[in-house]
Design a protein around this motif. Structure first.
Motif, PDB file in Angstrom:
ATOM      1  N   ARG A  88       0.812  -1.222   0.000  1.00  0.00           N
ATOM      2  CA  ARG A  88       0.000   0.000   0.000  1.00  0.00           C
ATOM      3  C   ARG A  88       0.848   1.275   0.000  1.00  0.00           C
ATOM      4  O   ARG A  88       0.451   2.304   0.529  1.00  0.00           O
ATOM      5  N   PHE A  89       2.027   1.171  -0.624  1.00  0.00           N
ATOM      6  CA  PHE A  89       2.847   2.345  -0.924  1.00  0.00           C
ATOM      7  C   PHE A  89       2.863   2.435  -2.457  1.00  0.00           C
ATOM      8  O   PHE A  89       3.802   1.987  -3.113  1.00  0.00           O
ATOM      9  N   SER A  90       1.824   3.009  -3.008  1.00  0.00           N
ATOM     10  CA  SER A  90       1.587   2.928  -4.442  1.00  0.00           C
ATOM     11  C   SER A  90       2.667   3.638  -5.254  1.00  0.00           C
ATOM     12  O   SER A  90       2.966   4.812  -5.001  1.00  0.00           O
ATOM     13  N   PRO A  91       3.251   2.945  -6.252  1.00  0.00           N
ATOM     14  CA  PRO A  91       4.168   3.601  -7.182  1.00  0.00           C
ATOM     15  C   PRO A  91       3.439   4.184  -8.383  1.00  0.00           C
ATOM     16  O   PRO A  91       4.072   4.605  -9.353  1.00  0.00           O
ATOM     17  N   GLY A  92       2.101   4.173  -8.336  1.00  0.00           N
ATOM     18  CA  GLY A  92       1.334   4.572  -9.505  1.00  0.00           C
ATOM     19  C   GLY A  92       1.255   3.411 -10.480  1.00  0.00           C
ATOM     20  O   GLY A  92       1.095   2.260 -10.081  1.00  0.00           O
ATOM     21  N   SER A  93       1.381   3.704 -11.753  1.00  0.00           N
ATOM     22  CA  SER A  93       1.298   2.673 -12.777  1.00  0.00           C
ATOM     23  C   SER A  93       2.565   1.818 -12.757  1.00  0.00           C
ATOM     24  O   SER A  93       3.677   2.320 -12.904  1.00  0.00           O
ATOM     25  N   VAL A 244      -0.269   5.144   0.866  1.00  0.00           N
ATOM     26  CA  VAL A 244       0.396   6.297   0.268  1.00  0.00           C
ATOM     27  C   VAL A 244       0.192   6.215  -1.240  1.00  0.00           C
ATOM     28  O   VAL A 244       0.370   5.150  -1.838  1.00  0.00           O
ATOM     29  N   TYR A 245      -0.195   7.349  -1.856  1.00  0.00           N
ATOM     30  CA  TYR A 245      -0.481   7.374  -3.288  1.00  0.00           C
ATOM     31  C   TYR A 245       0.232   8.548  -3.963  1.00  0.00           C
ATOM     32  O   TYR A 245       0.240   9.658  -3.421  1.00  0.00           O
ATOM     33  N   PRO A 246       0.758   8.362  -5.191  1.00  0.00           N
ATOM     34  CA  PRO A 246       1.234   9.521  -5.960  1.00  0.00           C
ATOM     35  C   PRO A 246       0.043  10.318  -6.462  1.00  0.00           C
ATOM     36  O   PRO A 246      -1.028   9.760  -6.724  1.00  0.00           O
ATOM     37  N   ALA A 247       0.212  11.635  -6.600  1.00  0.00           N
ATOM     38  CA  ALA A 247      -0.922  12.483  -6.974  1.00  0.00           C
ATOM     39  C   ALA A 247      -0.461  13.689  -7.771  1.00  0.00           C
ATOM     40  O   ALA A 247       0.631  14.218  -7.560  1.00  0.00           O
ATOM     41  N   THR A 248      -1.309  14.110  -8.691  1.00  0.00           N
ATOM     42  CA  THR A 248      -1.178  15.418  -9.315  1.00  0.00           C
ATOM     43  C   THR A 248      -1.988  16.390  -8.472  1.00  0.00           C
ATOM     44  O   THR A 248      -3.180  16.169  -8.256  1.00  0.00           O
TER      45      THR A 248
END
Length: 360
Positions: A88-93, A244-248
């Motif tokens: 659940r530490f997202s690298p995105g795609s 944790v998620y990457p975000a714009t």
């Protein structure tokens, strides 16, 4: 920000107000067990006849040599990305290529595990990831009749709102796109893992990322949005970090707000309304509404906030998250927005932190 109708659903209904970055008219309520995303598709038994790249991903480790071309797919990075996603530490795609989102995910994982925070794929990182989850990072999946049938939408340029408004839904455009998003993957990696595969043919067996549970382990009561680096962090009532998620996060033209807001409601499958009288981007001269779907401009989920025009939402372009500016809102991959939306409830705190929003 991309719409003119604001969701303000309170319990059983919704009141509408004019805004610039919310989905269009949509009845919604906070998600429950009945509205949470379905469980991930069951994977078929692992097969021995995988492609050389798939075998390399599964066996990659600290000693795996990086590719000579830094833009080429790295089996080691693909494995690290899958393990981070499952933690659940997202690298995105998941694409097997180095980049900002992978570095941010590694840093967050390192900090949470008490490791040296440098964003690098170090032996200590490998050790911590594998000790936490040493399972296979790929599964075999058999394409179903439903996968092949769709329905699929016509491919339309993302800024052609008038053409999109004519479609009955903003569905995926190909089986490859649908399958890649289902397994949190970039289309290029999915294709490379399965050379020659017909993704539109039922019965085709493919190697995909082996994902963890889709549901977070607890309800989200606080969301921190770091505008400086482009990252969303979700916490439970005991202040435990859940994901944790990457975000714009916003743009120079339309920066995200500062301070504390709250979650107003959550709308799965939101529509999107464009009103040129309120917006400074786009070419349409008249008001129009774009139907729901994962390729809708706000993606598959809208998390409405208590400030007019602002929300957290998905995107039709997962590989561009934290790489291209938004129109003021907080943009996640569809799968990350769905996971967060299924766990957060009305009233959850949303804190905007850090420096000015990234310009893209």
């Amino acid at each position: 920000m991309p719409s003119t109708l604001r969701l303000a659903a309170l319990m059983a209904g919704c009141a509408l107000a004019t805004v610039a970055c919310s989905p269009g008219e949509q009845k919604a309520k906070a998600p429950s067990a009945a509205t949470a995303p379905a469980a991930a598709p069951k994977a078929a038994p692992v097969q021995a006849d995988r492609s050389p790249l798939a075998q390399a991903v599964e066996t990659a480790g600290p000693q795996t040599a990086p590719p000579a071309d830094p833009t080429a797919i790295s089996p080691a990075l693909a494995r690290v990305q899958v393990l981070l996603d499952r933690a659940r530490f997202s690298p995105g795609s998941i694409d097997g290529v180095t980049g900002t989102n992978l570095k941010l995910a590694i840093e967050a994982f390192q900090q949470a595990r008490g490791l040296t925070v440098d964003g690098e794929v170090t032996p200590d990182l490998w050790k911590a990831l594998i000790e936490a989850d040493g399972g296979p990072v790929l599964s075999d999946y058999v394409i179903t009749e439903a996968d092949a049938a769709g329905p699929y939408s016509k491919l339309i340029p993302k800024d052609d709102y008038e053409a999109m408004a004519k479609l009955p839904a903003l569905s995926y455009t190909t089986p490859l796109e649908a399958l890649a998003e289902r397994f949190h993957m970039d289309e290029a990696l999915l294709s490379a893992l399965n050379p020659g595969a017909d993704f539109g043919k039922a019965g085709t067996r493919i190697a995909v990322a082996a994902l963890g549970p889709r549901e977070l382990p607890a309800k989200v009561t606080r969301i921190d949005i770091d505008k400086g680096i482009g990252q969303v962090r979700a916490f439970d009532a005991q202040d435990n970090l859940l994901a944790v998620y990457p975000a714009t996060v916003g743009s120079t033209e339309r920066p995200a707000p500062s301070g504390e807001l709250a979650v107003n409601t959550v709308a799965p499958r939101p529509t999107y309304t464009y009103d040129p009288s309120r917006l400074t981007f786009g070419k349409p001269k008249g008001k129009l509404t774009i139907k729901a779907g994962p390729n809708n401009p706000v993606g598959s989920t809208w998390i409405d906030l208590t400030k007019d025009t602002y929300g957290i939402h998905g995107t039709p372009d997962p590989k561009l998250v934290n790489k291209r500016a938004s129109h003021g809102c907080v943009r996640l991959t569809n799968w990350d927005a769905e996971q967060l939306g299924a766990a957060v409830e009305k009233g959850a705190k949303v804190r905007f932190l850090g420096a000015e929003a990234r310009a893209g």
